[in-house]
Enzyme design. Structure first.
Site, mmCIF file in Angstrom:
data_model
loop_
_atom_site.group_PDB
_atom_site.id
_atom_site.type_symbol
_atom_site.label_atom_id
_atom_site.label_comp_id
_atom_site.label_asym_id
_atom_site.label_seq_id
_atom_site.Cartn_x
_atom_site.Cartn_y
_atom_site.Cartn_z
ATOM 1 N N ASN A 208 0.848 -1.197 0.000
ATOM 2 C CA ASN A 208 0.000 0.000 0.000
ATOM 3 C C ASN A 208 0.880 1.242 0.000
ATOM 4 O O ASN A 208 2.100 1.137 0.051
ATOM 5 C CB ASN A 208 -0.978 -0.026 1.183
ATOM 6 N N PRO A 303 -3.933 -11.350 10.656
ATOM 7 C CA PRO A 303 -4.295 -11.118 12.057
ATOM 8 C C PRO A 303 -4.406 -9.623 12.306
ATOM 9 O O PRO A 303 -3.639 -8.848 11.744
ATOM 10 C CB PRO A 303 -3.108 -11.710 12.832
ATOM 11 N N ASP A 304 -5.367 -9.209 13.123
ATOM 12 C CA ASP A 304 -5.487 -7.787 13.475
ATOM 13 C C ASP A 304 -4.619 -7.547 14.717
ATOM 14 O O ASP A 304 -4.983 -7.926 15.831
ATOM 15 C CB ASP A 304 -6.953 -7.428 13.742
ATOM 16 N N LYS A 341 -12.264 -2.454 17.948
ATOM 17 C CA LYS A 341 -10.903 -2.969 18.186
ATOM 18 C C LYS A 341 -10.591 -3.071 19.679
ATOM 19 O O LYS A 341 -9.755 -3.858 20.086
ATOM 20 C CB LYS A 341 -9.878 -2.051 17.539
HETATM 21 O O1 C5P Z 1 -9.056 -1.946 10.422
HETATM 22 P P1 C5P Z 1 -8.103 -0.908 9.962
HETATM 23 O O2 C5P Z 1 -7.008 -1.447 9.079
HETATM 24 O O3 C5P Z 1 -8.729 0.301 9.331
HETATM 25 O O4 C5P Z 1 -7.439 -0.373 11.293
HETATM 26 C C1 C5P Z 1 -6.347 0.467 11.316
HETATM 27 C C2 C5P Z 1 -5.625 0.305 12.606
HETATM 28 O O5 C5P Z 1 -5.458 -1.058 12.936
HETATM 29 C C3 C5P Z 1 -4.214 0.866 12.529
HETATM 30 O O6 C5P Z 1 -3.863 1.309 13.816
HETATM 31 C C4 C5P Z 1 -3.400 -0.356 12.109
HETATM 32 O O7 C5P Z 1 -2.046 -0.226 12.501
HETATM 33 C C5 C5P Z 1 -4.101 -1.456 12.872
HETATM 34 N N1 C5P Z 1 -4.105 -2.775 12.194
HETATM 35 C C6 C5P Z 1 -3.395 -3.813 12.751
HETATM 36 N N2 C5P Z 1 -3.433 -5.055 12.168
HETATM 37 C C7 C5P Z 1 -4.158 -5.266 11.039
HETATM 38 C C8 C5P Z 1 -4.890 -4.205 10.481
HETATM 39 C C9 C5P Z 1 -4.824 -2.962 11.072
HETATM 40 O O8 C5P Z 1 -2.720 -3.612 13.755
HETATM 41 N N3 C5P Z 1 -4.174 -6.464 10.496
#
Ligand code: C5P
Length: 399
Positions: A208, A303-304, A341
Site C-alpha cells: 500500500n 491477524p489484526d 478494536k
Molecule cells: O481496520 P483498519 O485497518 O482500518 O485499522 C487500522 C488500525 O489497525 C491501525 O492502527 C493499524 O495499525 C491497525 N491494524 C493492525 N493489524 C491489522 C490491520 C490494522 O494492527 N491487520
C-alpha cells in the site's frame, strides 16, 4: 542541566581526535566530569598528557593495566558514567561496536556498558559511504546507539562530503538531548509503522502507499520526550529514526510476531498500514506467464495486531492507540473502529487522494477517545507527532 553528570569519553584514532580537547574543555565548563579513554591509534593524534591535563583526570588506555583493574575494573569503569560518548567514532570503532568485538580497552568498555552511548562519527567520505560502514551504522542505530553527525564539508584529506566530526556545540546539544529527563523517561513505548508487503510469489507482492512518515515522526517525538522506543517497521520510504530500537519486518504476520516479542510496554501506537489480507495461494516459485491464462489469487485474512493487543487479558499496555485511515465519514467510522478494536484512542484521518495526506508531509487528524472526537487543524506530520507524544506523556504520567 549537565552539571554534576559524568561522561566516559572514548577518543578514537582519527585526525578529528584533536577536537576532543575542546569538547573536554567545554564539558568541564558545564560542570561535567569527563573520564577519558584513549585508543592506541588516538595516541598518535593527541597526547595522553594533554587529555589528562584538560580533563583533570587519569587517562585510561590499556585493558591489561593491573593497577587500573585493582582501582576500577573495566566493567565498573564502563558503568561509572551517565553517558558514554565516542568521539571521534572512527570506522574501526563503529565496526567493532556493531560486531561485538572487544580486543582493547575502548571496545571492551563499549561491550560492557549498560549506560546510553552517543557516537560522533568522523572519517573520510568514502569510508563513511562504504556499504560496510553504513551497515554498521544501521545496526548500531537499531541497537539503540545515539548518533550526532557526521556533517558534510571539506575534509582534512581534501575531499568534500559527509564525514566531518560535528562541531563541539552540536555534540554537547546531542549529549544534552540524550541526558534529558523527559516526561517519558523510563517508559517503554512500542510504535508500528510503514506498510506491509504480502508476497504473491518470491518476486511479486501486494503493498500500500504508506510512506512510514507519520509513524517515524511519532517514534522520534516519543524518543525526544525520553521514552525507550521499540519501532516495528514494514518496508517504509523514510529512514527509521536513530536512538530507537528498530525491528524491520515485511509481512503482517512478521509484524505481529515482532510486536508480541517487544511486549511488555507502557503504551503502543499502531501507526502501520497493515495489509488486511495476504495471498493465501502464495507460490514458492515465480508464477509463469502462460499465454491465454490469468493467474487467480486467493486471499486470507491477516491477524489484526491492534485488536489483539487491545484485547489482551494480561499485560495489556496502559494505553493503546490505533490509527484509522478513512476516505469518508471519518468520525463515525473511526468511533466505531475504536469500539470494535477495543483500543483507547484512535487517530483518524481522511486519506482521500484529494487530501494529499497519504505519502505527503501534512496531516489533518481527529483524536477519538472515550470522551469523543477532538478535531486537530491540518499541520505537519512532525507537529501531529509532537502533540500526540505530549498527550501520551500526560496520560501515562496521570495514571
Ligand atoms: O481496520 P483498519 O485497518 O482500518 O485499522 C487500522 C488500525 O489497525 C491501525 O492502527 C493499524 O495499525 C491497525 N491494524 C493492525 N493489524 C491489522 C490491520 C490494522 O494492527 N491487520
Amino acid at each position: 542541566m549537565l552539571n554534576g553528570k559524568t561522561i566516559l569519553l572514548i577518543i578514537g584514532g582519527g585526525i578529528a581526535a584533536f577536537k576532543s580537547l575542546d569538547l573536554i574543555r567545554r564539558l568541564r565548563e558545564e560542570g561535567v566530569r569527563v573520564i577519558p579513554v584513549l585508543t592506541k591509534a588516538a595516541e598518535e593524534f593527541v597526547t595522553p598528557l594533554s587529555v589528562s591535563a584538560l580533563a583533570a583526570e587519569k587517562v585510561y588506555r590499556d585493558l591489561f593495566d593491573l593497577t587500573d583493574e585493582a582501582e576500577m575494573g573495566h566493567i565498573e569503569l564502563s558503568r561509572a558514567a551517565d553517558l558514554v560518548v565516542v568521539s571521534p567514532a572512527t570506522a574501526d570503532l563503529l565496526g567493532k561496536m556493531a560486531n561485538g568485538l572487544a580486543n582493547d580497552l575502548a571496545s571492551t568498555l563499549l561491550m560492557a556498558t549498560d549506560t546510553p552511548v552517543l557516537a560522533a562519527p568522523a572519517m573520510n567520505v568514502r569510508m563513511w559511504e562504504h556499504p560496510a560502514c553504513q551497515r554498521n551504522v544501521a545496526q548500531l542505530a537499531a541497537d539503540g546507539i545515539h548518533f550526532v553527525g557526521p556533517e558534510k564539508g571539506m575534509m582534512a584529506c581534501g575531499e568534500f562530503g559527509p564525514g566531518r566530526l560535528s562541531e563541539t556545540p552540536d555534540i554537547i546539544g546531542a549529549i544534552r538531548a540524550v541526558l534529558t529527563d523527559g516526561p517519558l523517561k523510563g517508559k517503554h513505548i512500542l510504535v508500528t509503522s510503514g506498510p506491509t508487503h504480502e508476497p504473491i510469489d518470491p518476486v511479486r507482492y501486494i503493498a500500500n502507499r504508506s510512506s512510514g512518515a507519520q509513524g517515524t515522526a511519532i517514534a522520534k517525538a516519543l524518543r525526544d520526550l525520553g521514552a525507550t522506543v521499540s519501532f516495528v517497521t514494514g518496508p517504509a520510504d523514510v529512514p527509521p529514526p536513530r536512538g530507537v530500537k528498530v525491528i524491520p519486518v515485511e509481512t503482517a504476520k512478521e509484524m505481529k510476531d515482532a510486536v508480541e516479542a517487544a511486549l511488555p510496554c507502557d503504551a503502543a501506537v499502531f501507526a502501520a498500514a497493515v495489509a488486511d489480507w495476504r495471498v493465501a495461494s502464495e507460490s514458492g516459485s515465480k508464477i509463469k506467464k502462460v499465454k491465454g491464462e490469468l493467474p487467480v489469487l486467493t486471499f486470507a485474512e491477516n491477524p489484526d495486531i491492534l485488536a489483539g493487543v487491545s484485547q489482551m487479558e494480561q499485560g495489556r499496555p496502559t494505553l493503546v492507540v490505533g490509527f484509522a485511515a478513512e476516505t469518508d465519514d471519518v468520525i463515525s467510522h473511526a468511533t466505531a473502529k475504536r469500539k470494535r478494536k477495543g483500543c483507547d484512542w484512535i487517530v483518524a484521518n481522511d486519506v482521500s487522494p484529494s487530501t494529499g495526506i497519504m505519502g505527503g508531509s501534512e496531516n489533518a487528524v481527529v483524536l477519538i477517545t472515550e470522551r469523543g472526537a477532538d478535531e486537530w487543524p491540518r499541520m505537519g506530520k512532525e507537529e501531529v507527532a509532537r502533540q500526540l507524544a505530549h498527550r501520551i506523556a500526560d496520560h501515562l504520567t496521570q495514571v
